[in-house]
Design a protein around this motif. Structure first.
Motif, PDB file in Angstrom:
ATOM      1  N   TYR A   1       6.088   5.624   0.532  1.00  0.00           N
ATOM      2  CA  TYR A   1       6.902   5.681  -0.897  1.00  0.00           C
ATOM      3  C   TYR A   1       6.188   4.587  -1.731  1.00  0.00           C
ATOM      4  CZ  TYR A   1      10.639   8.038   1.201  1.00  0.00           C
ATOM      5  OH  TYR A   1      11.317   9.326   1.858  1.00  0.00           O
ATOM      6  N   GLY A   2       5.013   4.191  -1.224  1.00  0.00           N
ATOM      7  CA  GLY A   2       4.232   3.047  -2.141  1.00  0.00           C
ATOM      8  C   GLY A   2       4.247   1.868  -1.746  1.00  0.00           C
ATOM      9  N   VAL A   3       4.759   1.351  -0.788  1.00  0.00           N
ATOM     10  CA  VAL A   3       4.413  -0.212  -0.357  1.00  0.00           C
ATOM     11  C   VAL A   3       3.166  -0.394   0.194  1.00  0.00           C
ATOM     12  CG1 VAL A   3       5.291  -1.735   1.591  1.00  0.00           C
ATOM     13  CG2 VAL A   3       6.879  -0.243   0.487  1.00  0.00           C
ATOM     14  N   ASP A   4       2.418  -1.386  -0.490  1.00  0.00           N
ATOM     15  CA  ASP A   4       1.171  -1.536  -0.310  1.00  0.00           C
ATOM     16  C   ASP A   4       0.958  -2.904   0.715  1.00  0.00           C
ATOM     17  OD1 ASP A   4      -1.437  -2.708  -0.423  1.00  0.00           O
ATOM     18  OD2 ASP A   4      -1.628  -2.318  -2.660  1.00  0.00           O
ATOM     19  N   LEU A   5       0.934  -2.737   1.947  1.00  0.00           N
ATOM     20  CA  LEU A   5       0.661  -3.782   3.037  1.00  0.00           C
ATOM     21  C   LEU A   5      -0.432  -4.642   2.638  1.00  0.00           C
ATOM     22  CD1 LEU A   5       1.636  -1.645   6.195  1.00  0.00           C
ATOM     23  CD2 LEU A   5       3.013  -3.384   4.962  1.00  0.00           C
ATOM     24  N   ALA A   6      -1.466  -4.013   2.371  1.00  0.00           N
ATOM     25  CA  ALA A   6      -2.810  -4.854   1.846  1.00  0.00           C
ATOM     26  C   ALA A   6      -2.156  -6.036   0.872  1.00  0.00           C
ATOM     27  CB  ALA A   6      -3.902  -4.098   1.439  1.00  0.00           C
ATOM     28  N   ALA A   7      -1.589  -5.509  -0.201  1.00  0.00           N
ATOM     29  CA  ALA A   7      -1.245  -6.506  -1.175  1.00  0.00           C
ATOM     30  C   ALA A   7      -0.415  -7.669  -0.627  1.00  0.00           C
ATOM     31  CB  ALA A   7      -0.543  -5.904  -2.255  1.00  0.00           C
ATOM     32  N   VAL A   8       0.395  -7.222   0.309  1.00  0.00           N
ATOM     33  CA  VAL A   8       1.359  -8.111   0.847  1.00  0.00           C
ATOM     34  C   VAL A   8       0.519  -9.310   1.529  1.00  0.00           C
ATOM     35  CG1 VAL A   8       3.149  -8.511   2.579  1.00  0.00           C
ATOM     36  CG2 VAL A   8       3.179  -6.493   0.909  1.00  0.00           C
ATOM     37  N   ALA A   9      -0.429  -8.668   2.475  1.00  0.00           N
ATOM     38  CA  ALA A   9      -1.389  -9.707   3.214  1.00  0.00           C
ATOM     39  C   ALA A   9      -2.156 -10.393   2.057  1.00  0.00           C
ATOM     40  CB  ALA A   9      -2.235  -8.936   4.062  1.00  0.00           C
ATOM     41  N   ARG A  10      -2.663 -10.103   1.062  1.00  0.00           N
ATOM     42  CA  ARG A  10      -3.267 -10.820   0.186  1.00  0.00           C
ATOM     43  C   ARG A  10      -2.381 -11.897  -0.351  1.00  0.00           C
ATOM     44  NH1 ARG A  10      -4.309  -6.821  -2.870  1.00  0.00           N
ATOM     45  NH2 ARG A  10      -6.046  -5.923  -1.623  1.00  0.00           N
ATOM     46  N   ALA A  11      -1.284 -11.445  -0.789  1.00  0.00           N
ATOM     47  CA  ALA A  11      -0.166 -12.659  -1.215  1.00  0.00           C
ATOM     48  C   ALA A  11       0.047 -13.683  -0.211  1.00  0.00           C
ATOM     49  CB  ALA A  11       0.863 -11.760  -1.731  1.00  0.00           C
ATOM     50  N   CYS A  12      -0.104 -13.471   1.048  1.00  0.00           N
ATOM     51  CA  CYS A  12       0.235 -14.349   2.080  1.00  0.00           C
ATOM     52  C   CYS A  12      -1.165 -15.225   2.352  1.00  0.00           C
ATOM     53  CB  CYS A  12       0.682 -13.491   3.337  1.00  0.00           C
ATOM     54  SG  CYS A  12       2.390 -13.000   3.161  1.00  0.00           S
ATOM     55  N   GLY A  13      -2.371 -14.790   1.743  1.00  0.00           N
ATOM     56  CA  GLY A  13      -3.367 -15.703   1.921  1.00  0.00           C
ATOM     57  C   GLY A  13      -4.455 -15.189   2.906  1.00  0.00           C
ATOM     58  N   PHE A  14      -4.388 -14.165   3.152  1.00  0.00           N
ATOM     59  CA  PHE A  14      -5.604 -13.636   4.130  1.00  0.00           C
ATOM     60  C   PHE A  14      -6.701 -13.627   3.328  1.00  0.00           C
ATOM     61  CE2 PHE A  14      -2.113 -12.204   6.542  1.00  0.00           C
ATOM     62  CZ  PHE A  14      -2.820 -11.712   7.832  1.00  0.00           C
ATOM     63  N   ALA A  15      -8.027 -14.090   3.806  1.00  0.00           N
ATOM     64  CA  ALA A  15      -9.369 -14.171   3.513  1.00  0.00           C
ATOM     65  C   ALA A  15      -9.804 -12.958   2.809  1.00  0.00           C
ATOM     66  CB  ALA A  15     -10.284 -14.528   4.630  1.00  0.00           C
ATOM     67  N   ASP A  16      -9.270 -11.729   3.383  1.00  0.00           N
ATOM     68  CA  ASP A  16      -9.748 -10.542   2.953  1.00  0.00           C
ATOM     69  C   ASP A  16      -8.869  -9.581   3.310  1.00  0.00           C
ATOM     70  OD1 ASP A  16     -11.298  -8.410   1.768  1.00  0.00           O
ATOM     71  OD2 ASP A  16     -12.668  -7.943   3.535  1.00  0.00           O
ATOM     72  N   SER A  17      -8.140  -8.529   2.429  1.00  0.00           N
ATOM     73  CA  SER A  17      -7.241  -7.856   2.747  1.00  0.00           C
ATOM     74  C   SER A  17      -7.618  -6.560   1.817  1.00  0.00           C
ATOM     75  CB  SER A  17      -6.100  -8.277   2.401  1.00  0.00           C
ATOM     76  OG  SER A  17      -5.001  -7.312   2.539  1.00  0.00           O
ATOM     77  N   ARG A  18      -7.740  -5.099   2.598  1.00  0.00           N
ATOM     78  CA  ARG A  18      -8.064  -4.137   1.510  1.00  0.00           C
ATOM     79  C   ARG A  18      -7.543  -2.730   2.458  1.00  0.00           C
ATOM     80  NH1 ARG A  18     -14.413  -4.385   2.490  1.00  0.00           N
ATOM     81  NH2 ARG A  18     -13.915  -6.326   2.025  1.00  0.00           N
ATOM     82  N   ILE A  19      -7.171  -1.642   1.312  1.00  0.00           N
ATOM     83  CA  ILE A  19      -6.921  -0.469   1.809  1.00  0.00           C
ATOM     84  C   ILE A  19      -8.160   0.367   2.202  1.00  0.00           C
ATOM     85  CG2 ILE A  19      -5.952   1.723   1.409  1.00  0.00           C
ATOM     86  CD1 ILE A  19      -3.781   0.135  -0.285  1.00  0.00           C
ATOM     87  N   VAL A  20      -8.155   1.024   3.388  1.00  0.00           N
ATOM     88  CA  VAL A  20      -9.344   1.724   3.814  1.00  0.00           C
ATOM     89  C   VAL A  20      -9.272   3.145   3.687  1.00  0.00           C
ATOM     90  CG1 VAL A  20     -11.034   2.260   5.462  1.00  0.00           C
ATOM     91  CG2 VAL A  20     -10.347  -0.061   5.103  1.00  0.00           C
ATOM     92  N   ARG A  21      -9.691   3.943   2.986  1.00  0.00           N
ATOM     93  CA  ARG A  21      -9.541   5.428   2.742  1.00  0.00           C
ATOM     94  C   ARG A  21     -10.448   6.528   3.117  1.00  0.00           C
ATOM     95  NH1 ARG A  21      -4.783   5.583  -0.423  1.00  0.00           N
ATOM     96  NH2 ARG A  21      -4.455   3.762  -1.709  1.00  0.00           N
ATOM     97  N   ASN A  22     -11.711   6.088   3.293  1.00  0.00           N
ATOM     98  CA  ASN A  22     -12.970   7.022   3.696  1.00  0.00           C
ATOM     99  C   ASN A  22     -13.693   6.426   4.918  1.00  0.00           C
ATOM    100  OD1 ASN A  22     -14.779   5.315   2.306  1.00  0.00           O
ATOM    101  ND2 ASN A  22     -13.872   6.110   0.391  1.00  0.00           N
TER     102      ASN A  22
END
Length: 196
Positions: A118-139
């Motif tokens: 439904y659109g929840v972006d876990l990578a954005a949550v991790a980024r907001a929590c201060g992870f050094a790198d956070s991304r969505i991998v699609r390919n």
């Protein structure tokens, strides 16, 4: 959903020639994917501790700062343990990577659509929590870069890997919790230290 990746191919690539990589395999499909890539004494599969994979990985990363630690889990378990991302962000372990295999489904309870569907972006949550790198991998191109991050990147790292909602044959790890604990401790610390 734009997922094109096969979960077991992603996990197999991450764990191939893994060296001393320590792995916490989340509940259900994530543990089965790690086992399908090859049962290994330095992989600790969870058999029911839903929502705990990231916190176990954090504890291991803090206790073993010279070792690389990988948490492999699913979107359902990650959603249950969102608070762990804030704790990891606050602790900032350089040796920890979290890979979430996101099929946008709750696979253990019947493949209902999960919050990420439904659109929840876990990578954005991790980024907001201060992870050094956070991304969505699609390919596949993005997936190939995962291995470098997991094995050499400065953490904490977070990769939300969009995978197909496949039903795959079970590849079950051993079920005996005491055996798994002792096997992991012995592989990590050596036989003498593990018994102390």
């Amino acid at each position: 959903m734009s997922a094109r990746l096969h979960r077991r191919e992603v996990v197999k690539a991450l764990l191939e020639n893994r060296g001393g990589l320590l792995v916490i395999a989340g509940l259900g499909s994530a543990a089965w994917d790690c086992t399908a890539a090859g049962d290994h004494p330095l992989t600790f599969p969870l058999w029911g501790a839903m929502g705990s994979a990231c916190m176990m990985g954090l504890g291991l990363a803090l206790a073993q700062p010279k070792r690389r630690v990988l948490v492999v889990t699913g979107d359902g378990e990650m959603l249950m343990g969102l608070g762990s991302l804030a704790t990891i962000g606050a602790q900032r372990p350089r040796n920890l990577a979290v890979v979430v295999l996101d099929n946008e489904r709750d696979g253990e309870t019947g493949m209902q659509k999960s919050h990420t569907g439904y659109g929840v972006d876990l990578a954005a949550v991790a980024r907001a929590c201060g992870f050094a790198d956070s991304r969505i991998v699609r390919n596949n191109t993005e997936a190939a870069a995962l291995r470098v991050g997991v094995h050499r990147g400065r953490g904490p790292l977070f990769y939300q890997v969009k995978v197909r909602p496949e039903t795959l044959p079970l590849a079950l790890p051993p079920r005996d919790g005491a055996y798994l604990k002792h096997r992991f401790r012995e592989a990590l610390l050596g036989r003498t230290a593990a018994t102390d």
